[in-house]
Design an enzyme around this catalytic site. Structure first.
Site, PDB file in Angstrom:
ATOM      1  CG  HIS A  32      11.783  11.887   1.409  1.00 11.20           C
ATOM      2  ND1 HIS A  32      10.419  11.856   1.653  1.00 11.20           N
ATOM      3  CD2 HIS A  32      12.271  10.709   1.903  1.00 11.20           C
ATOM      4  CE1 HIS A  32      10.112  10.714   2.275  1.00 11.20           C
ATOM      5  NE2 HIS A  32      11.214  10.006   2.427  1.00 11.20           N
ATOM      6  CG  ASP A  79       9.747   4.834   0.229  1.00 10.44           C
ATOM      7  OD1 ASP A  79      10.873   4.367  -0.024  1.00 10.44           O
ATOM      8  OD2 ASP A  79       9.455   5.374   1.324  1.00 10.44           O
ATOM      9  CG  HIS A 138       9.310   7.135   4.561  1.00 11.06           C
ATOM     10  ND1 HIS A 138      10.191   6.107   4.303  1.00 11.06           N
ATOM     11  CD2 HIS A 138       9.309   7.345   5.890  1.00 11.06           C
ATOM     12  CE1 HIS A 138      10.720   5.714   5.463  1.00 11.06           C
ATOM     13  NE2 HIS A 138      10.205   6.442   6.433  1.00 11.06           N
ATOM     14  CG  ASP A 183      10.713   2.356   2.940  1.00 14.65           C
ATOM     15  OD1 ASP A 183       9.821   2.165   2.083  1.00 14.65           O
ATOM     16  OD2 ASP A 183      11.276   3.453   3.083  1.00 14.65           O
TER      17      ASP A 183
HETATM   18 ZN   LIG Z   1      11.004   5.340   2.515  1.00 17.02          ZN
END
Ligand SMILES: [Zn+2]
Length: 317
Positions: A126, A163, A165, A252
């Site tokens: 991120h 991931d 996200h 995740d």
């Molecule tokens: Zn994540």
């Protein structure tokens, strides 16, 4: 033969202290204990590394961002945003985490080992060129990609980000760069973090087509996840024909993950690993560097990393 899998670990990575927070040192402790009990570290080659320098980090991140992290740590810690914690040693740990990922690139490019797993924290995907966010301080996988280009002259890289996200930071760093194909598959919609990663975000200028996002809705069937993953991976690999594959390996998307959950099980990560290895073998002489990102259920994370590493260990180019 591709040698062994390199394993990068360091107790230093536990010293990024986040307090009551999902991205906790207990994650790595859980992974390490599980791998040890399965006898896997003994089957790997231990990876050595040096931390990145300030100058290395400044090749991708702003001076202001680096100072914010450094000063927050020097002042005893604090929060860069509601999610992103800095502890007294976090700056040092973040340089080390990125250094381990860059060293894995050095080792895998030079051989004889062709695959590496970097069990690092804090995570990185991120972190944008100008902002540390979403539990991430500096972008480990992007700094590893930079190492591949600047130290080894590779000019066709594939970063796969599974991931749950969207890897917004990695996307931002390489958005106008046709030397790096960025492929992210992630949960999307309903306000899910970070909110970017729509299918219409494809890169810009001469790099148009070198970002590929596969956004998926919450509740998708596992088989549909795999179909979507395979479709995107093939497309991304054909586009760049990578000399090296880098992986933002977050776990995740696991069904028991308290943050992400796209319904996957540990065995699904074995299947994803096989597919990424296939791409690495087809295009990149089997060269794959995997960097840990998210995964917040301690048991599910450990099981999933075990499944991932077991596949890396059976891989032969
Ligand atoms: Zn994540």
């Amino acid at each position: 033969m591709g040698g062994m899998t390199l394993l990068y670990t360091d107790p230093l990575f536990l010293r990024h202290e986040t307090g009551p927070h999902p991205e906790t040192a207990a994650r790595l402790r859980s992974v390490t204990a599980r791998l040890e009990s399965a006898g896997l570290p003994a089957k790997c080659a231990p990876g050595g590394y040096a931390p990145l320098t300030e100058e290395d980090v400044l090749s991708l991140h702003s001076e202001r961002q680096l100072r914010l992290v450094h000063q927050a740590a020097a002042l005893g810690g604090g929060r860069l945003d509601p999610d992103t914690v800095v502890s007294p040693e976090s700056y040092r740990v973040a340089l080390a985490a990125a250094g381990a990922c860059a060293a894995a690139v050095d080792a895998v490019v030079q051989g004889p080992e062709r695959t590496a797993l970097c069990l690092v924290r804090p995570p990185g995907h991120h972190a944008t060129p100008d902002r540390s966010m979403g539990f991430c301080l500096f972008n480990n996988v992007a700094l590893a990609a930079r190492q591949a280009r600047h130290a080894h002259g590779l000019d066709r890289l594939l970063i796969v980000d599974w991931d749950v996200h969207h890897g917004n930071g990695t996307q931002d760093i390489f958005y106008d760069d046709p030397g790096v194909m960025f492929y992210s598959i992630h949960r999307y919609g309903g306000g899910f973090y970070p909110g970017t990663g729509g299918a219409d975000e494809t890169g810009e200028g001469r790099a148009t087509g070198f970002t590929l996002n596969v956004p998926l809705p919450y509740g998708i069937a596992r088989t549909d996840y795999h179909t979507a993953f395979r479709w995107g991976l093939e497309r991304a690999a054909d586009r760049i024909r990578p000399e090296l594959v880098l992986l933002s390996a977050g776990f995740d998307a696991h069904a028991r993950d308290p943050i992400g959950s796209l319904g996957l099980e540990a065995e699904d990560f074995a299947e994803l690993t096989r597919q990424v290895l296939d791409v690495a073998r087809t295009h990149a002489g089997g060269r794959l560097v995997s960097c840990l990102e998210g995964g917040y259920n301690l048991e599910a994370l450990a099981e999933s990393v075990q499944a991932h590493l077991e596949e890396l260990l059976v891989a032969r180019p």
